[in-house]
Design a protein around this motif. Structure first.
Motif, short mmCIF file in Angstrom:
data_model
loop_
_atom_site.label_atom_id
_atom_site.label_comp_id
_atom_site.label_asym_id
_atom_site.label_seq_id
_atom_site.Cartn_x
_atom_site.Cartn_y
_atom_site.Cartn_z
N GLY A 1 38.50 -51.26 -58.37
CA GLY A 1 39.71 -51.71 -57.69
C GLY A 1 39.66 -53.18 -57.35
N LYS B 1 38.84 -49.08 -47.85
CA LYS B 1 40.23 -48.70 -47.56
C LYS B 1 40.35 -48.07 -46.19
N LYS C 1 43.82 -52.68 -53.75
CA LYS C 1 44.19 -51.47 -54.48
C LYS C 1 43.00 -50.82 -55.13
N LYS C 2 43.16 -49.54 -55.38
CA LYS C 2 42.14 -48.80 -56.10
C LYS C 2 42.75 -48.37 -57.43
#
Length: 152
Positions: free
Chosen positions: A64, A19, A106-107
């Motif tokens: 994720g 991220k 996404k996590k």
DNA sequence: GCCAACGTTGGC
DNA sequence: GCCAACGTTGGC
């Protein structure tokens, strides 16, 4: 579109690290297993979705989602003697190892633990939960993908 | 091409 | 840190 699962040791490269990368994108380097390489090189396509899995840690599991944003190209870390992924047998003119670029999507709020996955009869065919599996890149069936997303 | 020895992975 | 399960290596 295909679905995948890719393992990473969070001490080395966690989903938060992905991220934090520029544009959330990073080459998935260092794969030194032929089966995993073949899947990355031959079958991973731009837009494919990937479960990001944390291995070798307190709570191993899916943390994720990422996606493939660049299809396979030579893993240049194999050419660098200073790099821990160096492989003298990989020739720049005939590279042995390949990688793809993945981007953070996404996590999950909570880890979907391996323990949780193993407890689901619907997932018993998944390579991940099968005994002795050590592949760091593996395909995920669409049904399994959807079923796992229901756990989020 | 077989297979023993060795190295690595990864859950526990 | 242990160890089972694999993958790889190299002698023959």
């Amino acid at each position: 579109m295909n679905y995948w699962l890719m393992k990473s040791e969070p001490d080395v490269f966690a989903i938060d690290d992905l991220k934090a990368c520029p544009n959330g994108t990073e080459p998935w380097d260092g794969v030194r297993n032929y089966q995993a390489r073949n899947m990355m090189r031959d079958d991973m396509k731009k837009g494919d979705k990937v479960f990001f899995y944390h291995s070798n840690c307190k709570v191993p599991g899916i943390v994720g989602i990422a996606k493939v944003v660049k299809e396979s190209y030579p893993d240049h870390t194999a050419f660098d003697p200073e790099c821990k992924y160096y492989d003298p047998k990989s020739d720049p003119d005939n590279p042995r190892w390949f990688m793809v670029d993945v981007k953070f999507v996404k996590k999950f709020k909570e880890v979907i633990s391996l323990e949780q996955l193993k407890a689901m009869p619907e997932l018993e065919e998944m390579p991940l939960v099968r005994r002795g599996n050590r592949l760091s890149v593996m395909p995920v069936g669409e049904e399994h993908w959807e079923r796992i997303l229901e756990l989020v």
